[in-house]
Design an enzyme around this catalytic site. Sequence first.
Site, short mmCIF file in Angstrom:
data_model
loop_
_atom_site.label_atom_id
_atom_site.label_comp_id
_atom_site.label_asym_id
_atom_site.label_seq_id
_atom_site.Cartn_x
_atom_site.Cartn_y
_atom_site.Cartn_z
N HIS A 46 0.86 -1.17 0.00
CA HIS A 46 0.00 0.00 0.00
C HIS A 46 0.90 1.23 0.00
CE1 HIS A 46 -3.08 -2.80 2.09
NE2 HIS A 46 -3.26 -2.80 0.78
N GLU A 49 1.65 3.41 3.07
CA GLU A 49 2.18 2.80 4.29
C GLU A 49 3.71 2.75 4.13
OE1 GLU A 49 -1.82 0.06 4.89
OE2 GLU A 49 0.12 -0.92 4.74
N HIS A 153 3.58 -3.67 6.68
CA HIS A 153 2.47 -2.74 6.51
C HIS A 153 2.48 -1.69 7.62
CE1 HIS A 153 0.00 -4.79 3.32
NE2 HIS A 153 0.81 -5.77 3.66
N GLU A 244 2.42 -5.39 10.90
CA GLU A 244 1.89 -4.03 10.97
C GLU A 244 2.78 -3.26 11.94
OE1 GLU A 244 -0.64 -2.83 9.26
OE2 GLU A 244 -1.64 -4.62 8.47
#
EC number: 3.4.17.12
Length: 406
Positions: A46, A49, A153, A244
């Site tokens: 993404h 990110e 991410h 994450e």
Amino acid sequence: MLCLGGLMPQVLCPEKGRNLWVLVVGRFPKEHRVGIPDFKYVANMHGDETVGRELLLHLIDYLVTNHGKDPEITNLINSTRIHIMPSMNPDGFEAVKNPDCFYSNGRENFNQYDLNRNFPDAFEYNNVSRQPETVAVMKWLKTETFVLSANLHGGALVASYPFDNGVPATGALLSRSVTPDDDVFQYLANIYASRNPNMKKGDQCENKLNFPNGVTNGYSWYPLHGGMQDYNYIWAQCFEITLELSCCKYPPEEELPSFWNYNKASLIEYMKQVHLGMKGQVFDIDGNPLPNVIVEVQDRKHICPYRTNKFGEYYLLLLPGSYTINITVPGHEPYLTKVVIPEKSQNFSALKKDFQLSFRGQLDSTQVSDPSCPLIPLYKNFPSHSAATKPSLFLFLMTLLNIFSK
């Protein structure tokens, strides 16, 4: 290709958009060496990110500058081929003009597709248009024998492990979806989270769920259709988790050094886990390596069987313990043997065990993912693969409690 100080740039060329750059760090970056496992980090799927992208650039510099100086880094590089893709979505990254912590234009690729919803799915059909970046990565996965991976991410602080999608056979009725290798995946996620002082607390992001010890099953968090993590595990024989790494997807520049400090130990320790379990080759009676031989633990068979590569190599990520290994060649009786993985693995090497089968002949060396595992929902109408997915009264009551407490 240019090779500088053990750093080997490789280019994956989508049909459209910017090229995807992969840096290969290793003692033999240009060639495959038997017994040397392949590891990869991928970031910036993404485009908005950005922390993972910056971390991997720091990691590349750290590995190269410390090779020959730091014994741990030197041993890791000499025993592993490390592939690093700082940005899988360079078009999205360039499209971010007004950065935001929660969402910015640039999350999607140039064609406005979410790349982490763009892969074939093993649980339901994913009929979206396959994007150039996705196709390039899928082709890449066929050219290497990747054993372990993580994709980086932002937007939360947790280590998430497969499955991201699910069906009742994988435990979806209990709000989770587990693989046959659930013990290994939980271990891998904890390896990363436990060395990150903020992630392991599990509650550092406002307006986010609390994650015990900074770890979650992907499906338990939220179901995700067409993700790269599940694709790697099922069709590429590569264990992948999702990291994450920041509550804010696009944090201020001055905060970036702190992210490197928080994640450096985790990034290094996670790479070392590519040497878990056992590895080796399968040969025929004349000593010729046999490709496409199924090599799996008897009670944890994969829905897309794990097979030897064109060099007859196999890699099985396993925790210490006793296992029955099932070696299967079409037209021959399965060969079963017991193996004990010791508590303390050899330094930067899985337990090495070769197998020589009692017949002569070379098997077809076609890439393993093509003939045996079509890119369709393989888990449709599949019976439960583990007792771990079967409901118990305790788990049922806990599930109800979680539902009514949300």
